[in-house]
Design an enzyme around this catalytic site. Structure first.
Site, PDB file in Angstrom:
ATOM      1  N   ASP A   1      29.254 -17.089   9.912  1.00  0.00           N
ATOM      2  CA  ASP A   1      27.873 -16.582   9.813  1.00  0.00           C
ATOM      3  C   ASP A   1      26.912 -17.335  10.732  1.00  0.00           C
ATOM      4  O   ASP A   1      25.818 -17.720  10.315  1.00  0.00           O
ATOM      5  CB  ASP A   1      27.356 -16.702   8.373  1.00  0.00           C
ATOM      6  CG  ASP A   1      28.337 -16.253   7.326  1.00  0.00           C
ATOM      7  OD1 ASP A   1      29.172 -15.384   7.629  1.00  0.00           O
ATOM      8  OD2 ASP A   1      28.271 -16.757   6.190  1.00  0.00           O
TER       9      ASP A   1
ATOM     10  N   GLU B   1      26.380  -5.981   5.331  1.00  0.00           N
ATOM     11  CA  GLU B   1      25.709  -7.283   5.205  1.00  0.00           C
ATOM     12  C   GLU B   1      25.368  -7.800   6.602  1.00  0.00           C
ATOM     13  O   GLU B   1      25.544  -7.110   7.601  1.00  0.00           O
ATOM     14  CB  GLU B   1      26.632  -8.274   4.483  1.00  0.00           C
ATOM     15  CG  GLU B   1      27.964  -8.498   5.211  1.00  0.00           C
ATOM     16  CD  GLU B   1      28.958  -9.281   4.380  1.00  0.00           C
ATOM     17  OE1 GLU B   1      28.743  -9.441   3.162  1.00  0.00           O
ATOM     18  OE2 GLU B   1      29.984  -9.720   4.952  1.00  0.00           O
TER      19      GLU B   1
END
Length: 328
Positions: free
Chosen positions: A40, A210
């Site tokens: 991420d 997401e």
């Protein structure tokens, strides 16, 4: 002999040129760009330095701190360990995810998700920390989560702090296939309601799962997100373009995905734009071939380019990475 002596300078120059070319080819970041399991990643620029803030990729109960990495040239990265820890956040206990860091007024604000809450009764959500340096140490800015509830069905995770062209800041976030945008107030302690009285507007495009990210290019808003399951090989990045940060965003297509010959699960990315140029880089995580642990993720970087219509060209994930690119 005279002919040979005349050739020697030319041979020397040719050798130097060849050595220079070889040196340039050697100056590649390689992928992954730094060791360790990290996911991420948010890449950004502060002054003359690139920064990457990733999630420490481990079991949820072990995700209790963030490391950061800085570089002057995209090649050599310095590790800044534990720039933010759960110990500095009284309510964060586990699953600290997906940093997003911005500078405002000489302060650095670090947005993060924590605790992986599953409903409104649990403690956790999206928090914000503050520091005087991009390398921390960051401390809790509020003493409580900034968002601790589900709005429009969006789990409060995967936050991205977006600065619009007019200087306003928005928080774009959401898991569970829903994405919201909310306008931050001036000191990042809360939100400013929209003219219609709402605070959280849903901007979910088709296929969204997401990992939202947004940037402006040519006056248009590029909205990007991750699709597929984060534990599987089908994880990928898609995008849309609109004339406003509120959309509507109509999915254009995938631009980042696995290459079975190189790595799988390429997703949850960010974009670094070299200021004052048309140079863009995509920073993302992927899973090495042969790794079966869901948390075995590495941070990588590759070039991102556009066609004549402004559409993002499909990105080829590489082992080589990118050449050195010092900032002016």
């Amino acid at each position: 002999m005279k002919a040979i002596s005349r050739l020697l300078p030319a041979i020397g120059l040719l050798f130097l040129a060849s050595s220079s070319i070889a040196d340039d080819k050697a100056k590649l970041s390689g992928n992954p760009i730094f060791p360790g399991w990290y996911a991420d990643p948010e890449g950004t620029v502060f002054g003359d330095t690139y920064w990457i803030y990733p999630t420490f990729s481990a079991r949820y109960d072990d995700q209790v701190y963030f490391d950061a990495f800085s570089s002057k040239d995209l090649i050599t990265w310095e590790k800044h360990p534990r720039v933010l820890t759960a110990g500095a956040i009284g309510w964060a206990k586990r699953a600290m995810w997906a940093p997003s860091v911005v500078e405002r007024g000489g302060k650095y604000y670090f947005f993060f998700g924590a605790n992986d809450i599953q409903n409104d009764r649990e403690v956790g959500g999206i928090g914000v920390a503050i520091a005087e340096s991009p390398g921390g140490p960051f401390r809790d800015h509020l003493g409580k989560p900034l968002i601790d509830r589900f709005h429009n069905g969006a789990q409060p995770i995967d936050q991205f702090a977006f600065r619009d062209a007019d200087g306003r800041y928005y928080l774009i976030y959401g898991g569970w296939r829903h994405c919201n945008i909310a306008r931050l107030n001036d000191d990042f302690t809360g939100f400013v309601p929209f003219p219609d009285g709402t605070t959280f507007k849903e901007i979910t495009p088709e296929g969204y799962v997401e990992g939202p990210f947004m940037f402006i290019r040519g006056g248009r808003y590029y909205f990007m997100w991750s699709e597929g399951g984060w534990t599987g090989p089908d994880y990928c990045v898609a995008y849309a373009i609109a004339d406003s940060p509120f959309g509507p965003f109509r999915r254009i297509g995938k631009i980042l995905k696995q290459d079975p010959a190189i790595a799988t699960g390429a997703g949850h990315h960010s974009v670094i734009h070299v200021p004052g140029t048309e140079e863009y880089y995509i920073v993302y995580h992927r899973r090495p071939l042969g790794e079966t642990d869901a948390n075995s993720r590495q941070t990588c970087i590759d070039r991102m380019e556009f066609d004549e219509k402004g559409l993002i060209r499909p990105i080829r994930i590489t082992r080589e990475g990118v050449p050195a690119r010092p900032l002016k």
